[in-house]
Each structure stands twice: as structure tokens, then as C-alpha cells.
Design a protein around this motif. Structure first.
Motif, mmCIF file in Angstrom:
data_model
loop_
_atom_site.group_PDB
_atom_site.id
_atom_site.type_symbol
_atom_site.label_atom_id
_atom_site.label_comp_id
_atom_site.label_asym_id
_atom_site.label_seq_id
_atom_site.Cartn_x
_atom_site.Cartn_y
_atom_site.Cartn_z
ATOM 1 N N ASN A 69 12.393 4.216 -10.704
ATOM 2 C CA ASN A 69 11.625 5.247 -9.980
ATOM 3 C C ASN A 69 12.055 5.365 -8.516
ATOM 4 N N PHE A 74 -5.375 0.257 -3.496
ATOM 5 C CA PHE A 74 -5.655 0.698 -2.127
ATOM 6 C C PHE A 74 -6.931 -0.007 -1.668
ATOM 7 N N ASN A 76 9.277 12.846 -5.981
ATOM 8 C CA ASN A 76 7.823 12.747 -6.120
ATOM 9 C C ASN A 76 7.331 13.378 -7.416
ATOM 10 N N GLN A 109 0.837 -1.199 0.000
ATOM 11 C CA GLN A 109 0.000 0.000 0.000
ATOM 12 C C GLN A 109 0.873 1.250 0.000
ATOM 13 N N LEU A 125 12.149 3.431 -6.043
ATOM 14 C CA LEU A 125 11.546 2.687 -4.931
ATOM 15 C C LEU A 125 12.653 1.883 -4.261
ATOM 16 N N GLN A 183 1.552 12.188 2.893
ATOM 17 C CA GLN A 183 0.305 11.963 2.146
ATOM 18 C C GLN A 183 -0.080 10.489 2.158
ATOM 19 N N VAL A 222 -2.088 14.504 -5.224
ATOM 20 C CA VAL A 222 -0.771 14.812 -5.794
ATOM 21 C C VAL A 222 -0.885 15.891 -6.867
ATOM 22 N N ILE A 274 4.054 1.290 -0.919
ATOM 23 C CA ILE A 274 4.853 1.276 -2.151
ATOM 24 C C ILE A 274 4.051 1.883 -3.305
ATOM 25 N N ALA A 275 2.774 1.449 -3.418
ATOM 26 C CA ALA A 275 1.950 1.964 -4.513
ATOM 27 C C ALA A 275 1.733 3.467 -4.374
ATOM 28 N N ALA A 276 1.519 3.930 -3.137
ATOM 29 C CA ALA A 276 1.312 5.364 -2.913
ATOM 30 C C ALA A 276 2.569 6.150 -3.297
ATOM 31 N N SER A 277 3.733 5.628 -2.900
ATOM 32 C CA SER A 277 4.991 6.301 -3.253
ATOM 33 C C SER A 277 5.178 6.332 -4.761
ATOM 34 N N ALA A 278 4.846 5.213 -5.417
ATOM 35 C CA ALA A 278 5.050 5.138 -6.861
ATOM 36 C C ALA A 278 4.177 6.141 -7.607
ATOM 37 N N LEU A 279 3.080 6.572 -6.975
ATOM 38 C CA LEU A 279 2.208 7.567 -7.617
ATOM 39 C C LEU A 279 2.686 8.994 -7.356
ATOM 40 N N GLY A 280 3.752 9.126 -6.578
ATOM 41 C CA GLY A 280 4.294 10.460 -6.316
ATOM 42 C C GLY A 280 3.782 11.084 -5.033
ATOM 43 N N MET A 281 3.095 10.289 -4.195
ATOM 44 C CA MET A 281 2.665 10.844 -2.908
ATOM 45 C C MET A 281 3.871 10.988 -1.994
ATOM 46 N N THR A 282 3.858 12.031 -1.175
ATOM 47 C CA THR A 282 4.888 12.137 -0.151
ATOM 48 C C THR A 282 4.566 11.114 0.936
ATOM 49 N N PHE A 311 2.188 -3.212 -10.575
ATOM 50 C CA PHE A 311 2.857 -4.243 -9.788
ATOM 51 C C PHE A 311 2.250 -5.633 -10.006
ATOM 52 N N ARG A 354 8.174 10.622 -9.991
ATOM 53 C CA ARG A 354 7.304 9.440 -9.877
ATOM 54 C C ARG A 354 5.930 9.669 -10.509
ATOM 55 N N GLN A 355 5.527 10.939 -10.595
ATOM 56 C CA GLN A 355 4.274 11.207 -11.312
ATOM 57 C C GLN A 355 4.431 10.936 -12.799
ATOM 58 N N ARG A 407 -5.041 3.446 -12.939
ATOM 59 C CA ARG A 407 -4.499 4.341 -11.912
ATOM 60 C C ARG A 407 -3.169 4.947 -12.376
#
Lengths: 220, 251
Positions: free
Chosen positions: B54, B95, B79, A117, B56, A130, B111, A119-127, B89, B82-83, B155
Motif C-alpha cells: 500500500n 486514533f 489514496n 497515528q 506506506l 486530512q 475519505v 501511518i494509520a490515517a494514511s493507510a485509510l486513504g486520508m490525504t 498493525f 489505500r481505501q 476500522r
């Protein structure tokens, strides 16, 4: 116990006491939840010093009997020039205690949220903040509800300790009536009121848990 | 060809976990619209490589550039990058507490700072692209694996990335669900999306890839067009790896 005593003496006194008890709970619980959440987040995601501070605080509160904490706040602090009202001292003590225990339920819930969860949030550019706020905590808080409701019930009951630092809440009000009239049924009456408060909390927490359950997962 | 034709450049990526060196210096370049498929035995660092792009996973050495801006060592600007670099995955990582449409919306709101109406419209549009609009109000636990993966592609798409990284997107799916996800990916590739795909789906690699990179032991062993790699592999090792999939090369 005759009806006259019940209606004209006991119930009005207990009503006054109950209002104080409710005041204590209403002033303590939201902050207990807020600080409990911050402590849990600090322990899981904080850097070295934040983590250390949170651990120290929780460890200190866990290791200190609540009654002792109240004595320190009310009778001890005046010696360094800090004068708290009995109400404020009680509320501060309860917030400390409630938040420390809440933080452990919430921390456990945070750790149970799958790593993906974040990891996915980070990959979307969330801090990180966030991701914690919008992804991790909404899931963790749902899982913490059973534990948090437990802790809320403890708060209802240990709010009676405020009586020990002169605040006349529900138990204290009853004790004063007992001292005057020696009518032991007073304590049964108080017990019934606490039972009612706890039952309302339990029913409310169950309803909340059901309402917030995520469709397709356990519990629904 | 000039360097600035490349939208993504990966230079000499190294990564070591404990005693095992997972990536031993991997470099490659990506042009806009490329679909680069990474193949090779398990445990050769393909997924780690994607995660290094990216950040990670932070590589020990090496650099990644997106449009000539350095993605590695960029501090909190990560960040921003990453956008621009979407990721899909193996286990979807939707989520769990949000419906399909909210899964797509959330990064647009938080974001990108879109208004709720704008984000909802965009999210529904992307769900339509992957054939999941009717499932917009369902939660991840109510979706099949293939449906969940399509939502996770939506997404990633919603962020309008320059490139999308697919980390074994069908490895958790049965053959039928695999097909529905591969069809969506194929459509994206044909529409000109730039994609890096780690997969064992040789049929997809053969029919969609502009370049196949064969990795083993943390290094690129061979790279080339599907024709080169699948039909005329240069090395015996590539040949024997490809050979295992011989019954599985159709699309």
C-alpha cells in the motif's frame, strides 16, 4: 486614595483602558493561534521552502524585541507610505509575536504525537492534510494547551506595550491618571486588574484542559 | 490460469535501507478470497513487504497491481488504492483521541464522504462484526490490546477493502488476547475476505491459510499450501523453522 477619586476618576479611566486591552487581546489571540498552528504545521510537514519561510519568520520575531517591532510598524512604515492606526499596528505586532511563540509549543506537541497515528490515517486513504487536520492536530492541540495558555498570559501583559505607540490601554490609562494626580496606588489597582485577567485565564485553561482530556490517559 | 483471475499482483519488489537490502525481489499473486500467511524469521522483510503493497513504504523497484491497475507509481491516486487495501498493525494505531466508534467512522466521513448517520450505522455494524459494539463509546486507552486490535480490524473492514494486510496483528498480545483476535480473523477468512497476514501463529497458518509463504533474507524461500509447507517442507531451512513451533500447531 479616597473613595471619590477611586469611583469618579480612577475606575472610569481604568475601565476605558481595560476595554482597549480586551479589544487588543480579542483581536490578536485568535489569529495568533491560527497562524501559530499554520507555522507549526509548515515547519513539521512543509516542503523545503515552506519550512524555510516558517523558520525565518519565527526566528525573526524571536530575535526582535516586541517594542521595536511596534515602533517599526507604527513609526517606521509611514516612511514607505504605509500608515497604520495605533490599534492596527499593535494588533499586527501582537499577532506576529503570539503566533511565533505559539508555533513552538504546537510544533513540540505535533512531534509528540506518535508516528503510528499518521501511518494509520494514511493507510485509510486520508490525504496528508486530512490526516493533519483530523488526526494529528486534535491530539497535538490538547497537549499544547498548557504552553498556549502561558503564551496567552504573556499576551495579556505585553499588550501594555501598545501604550508606547500612543494607544491608551489599561496601563496607559493608569499612567495618565498618575501623571495628573500623583497617586501611586493607581499602579496597585492596575496590578490587581492584570492579576484578575491572568487568574481567569489560568482557571479557564485548566478547565479546558480537563474538559478535553482523553479518557483513560494521563490528566484525567 | 489467466492473469485477470488475480486481484492483487506483486512483482519483483526490492527495497534497500542504507546498506541492507531488505527485499531482494519478491513476487506473488493473490486471488479473491485467498488468505496468504507470511512466515519466516524476524527481520526478513515480511512487514516491509506488506508496507510496499500500500506504498506506506515506497519500493525501490518492482510493481504492485490491484485489479490490473498499477498501485506503484500512481501519484496522488494512492489514496484511492489505500481505501481498497486495508491494513491492521501490530500496535493497532487506533486514533487515541477518538472513541472506538469514531475510530471506525472517521475515514467513512472524511475519505468516503458518508453522511454522519450513514457512517455511524456502518461503524456500529462493523464493531458488531468483531464483537465490540458494547465498547463503541470507549477510548483506545480504556481498551485491552485484544479489544483495540478488534476495533482496528473493524476500522479496516468499514472501508470495504478488496484485501486487508495484517502486519503481525497479535505480536503485541498475550495468548488469551491473541486467541480473540485470531478468532475474528478466522471468521473473516471463512467469510471470503482476501487477507495477507504476517504472523508467527502457526496454528492460524495451518488452519486458515490457503497459501503459506516462507520468507528468509528478503526472498521467498518456499510457498505452498499449509499441507506442503508445514507437513512436508521442501527445504531443510523451512523444516527447521517450522520445527521450532512443533508444540504450537493446534488452533
Amino acid at each position: 486614595m479616597d473613595a471619590d477619586f477611586l469611583i469618579n476618576i480612577l475606575l472610569p479611566a481604568l475601565w476605558e483602558g481595560l476595554l482597549v486591552t480586551l479589544k487588543l487581546i480579542i483581536l490578536s489571540a485568535p489569529f495568533g493561534l491560527l497562524f501559530g498552528t499554520l507555522l507549526a504545521v509548515g515547519r513539521v510537514y512543509g516542503g523545503f521552502f515552506v519550512n524555510l519561510f516558517c523558520r525565518f519568520f519565527v526566528g525573526f520575531i524571536k530575535g526582535c524585541p516586541l517594542i521595536l517591532l511596534l515602533f517599526i510598524l507604527y513609526f517606521g512604515l509611514p516612511s514607505v507610505g504605509i500608515y497604520l492606526s495605533a490599534l492596527l499596528a499593535s494588533v499586527i505586532g501582537f499577532i506576529c509575536c503570539n503566533s511565533a511563540y505559539n508555533s513552538e509549543y504546537i510544533r513540540g506537541a505535533i512531534l509528540s504525537v506518535k508516528e503510528g497515528q499518521m501511518i494509520a490515517a494514511s493507510a485509510l486513504g486520508m490525504t496528508r492534510i486530512q490526516a493533519i487536520r483530523h488526526v494529528v492536530l486534535p491530539q497535538a492541540m490538547r497537549r499544547a494547551i498548557p504552553g498556549l495558555s502561558n503564551e496567552f498570559i504573556y499576551l495579556i501583559k505585553y499588550s501594555s506595550l501598545a501604550y508606547m505607540i500612543t494607544l491608551i490601554e489599561l496601563t496607559g490609562a493608569g499612567k495618565l491618571i498618575f501623571s495628573k494626580y500623583f497617586e501611586p496606588d493607581v499602579f496597585i489597582m492596575i496590578g490587581i486588574i492584570y492579576l484578575a485577567l491572568v487568574t481567569i485565564t489560568t482557571v479557564g485553561a485548566n478547565a479546558l484542559e480537563k474538559k478535553l482530556a482523553i479518557p483513560g490517559t494521563q490528566g484525567r | 490460469m489467466a492473469d485477470d483471475d488475480y486481484i492483487l499482483r506483486v512483482e519483483d519488489i526490492h527495497k534497500t535501507y542504507g546498506d541492507s537490502e531488505v527485499l531482494k525481489g519478491v513476487s506473488f499473486n493473490v486471488r479473491k478470497g485467498d488468505t496468504i500467511v507470511f512466515i519466516g524469521p524476524s527481520g526478513t522483510g515480511k512487514s516491509t513487504l506488506l508496507r510496499c503493497i500500500n506504498q506506506l513504504t515506497v519500493p525501490d523497484k518492482g510493481r504492485v497491481y490491484l485489479h490490473e491497475e498499477e498501485v506503484t507509481n500512481c501519484g496522488s491516486r494512492i489514496n484511492h488504492f489505500r481505501q481498497k487495501i486495508g491494513m491492521v498493525f501490530q500496535n493497532f494505531y487506533l486514533f487515541d483521541h477518538l472513541t472506538a466508534v469514531k475510530n471506525v467512522e472517521i475515514a467513512l466521513l472524511k475519505v468516503k464522504g458518508m453522511s454522519p448517520e450513514e457512517a455511524r450505522e456502518k461503524a456500529l455494524f462493523e464493531l458488531r462484526q468483531v464483537g465490540m459494539e458494547e465498547w463503541a463509546d470507549h477510548y483506545p486507552a480504556e481498551l485491552s490490546g485484544g479489544q483495540a486490535q478488534r476495533v482496528s480490524i473493524a476500522r479496516a473492514l468499514a472501508m470495504e477493502p478488496d484485501v486487508i494486510l495484517f502486519d503481525e496483528p497479535t505480536s503485541a498480545l498475550d495468548p488469551e488476547l491473541t486467541r480473540e483476535v485470531l478468532e475474528v480473523m478466522k471468521k473473516l477468512a471463512l467469510e471470503g475476505m482476501t487477507m495477507l497476514v504476517v504472523t508467527h501463529e502457526m496454528g492460524f497458518a495451518r488452519s486458515v491459510a490457503t497459501e503459506i509463504i516462507f520468507m528468509e533474507g528478503g526472498k521467498i524461500l518456499e510457498a505452498g499450501t499449509p499441507e506442503d509447507i508445514i507437513k512436508n517442507p521442501g527445504s531443510e531451512r523451512t523444516k527447521s523453522f517450522i520445527g521450532q513451533f512443533s508444540g504450537n500447531l493446534g488452533d
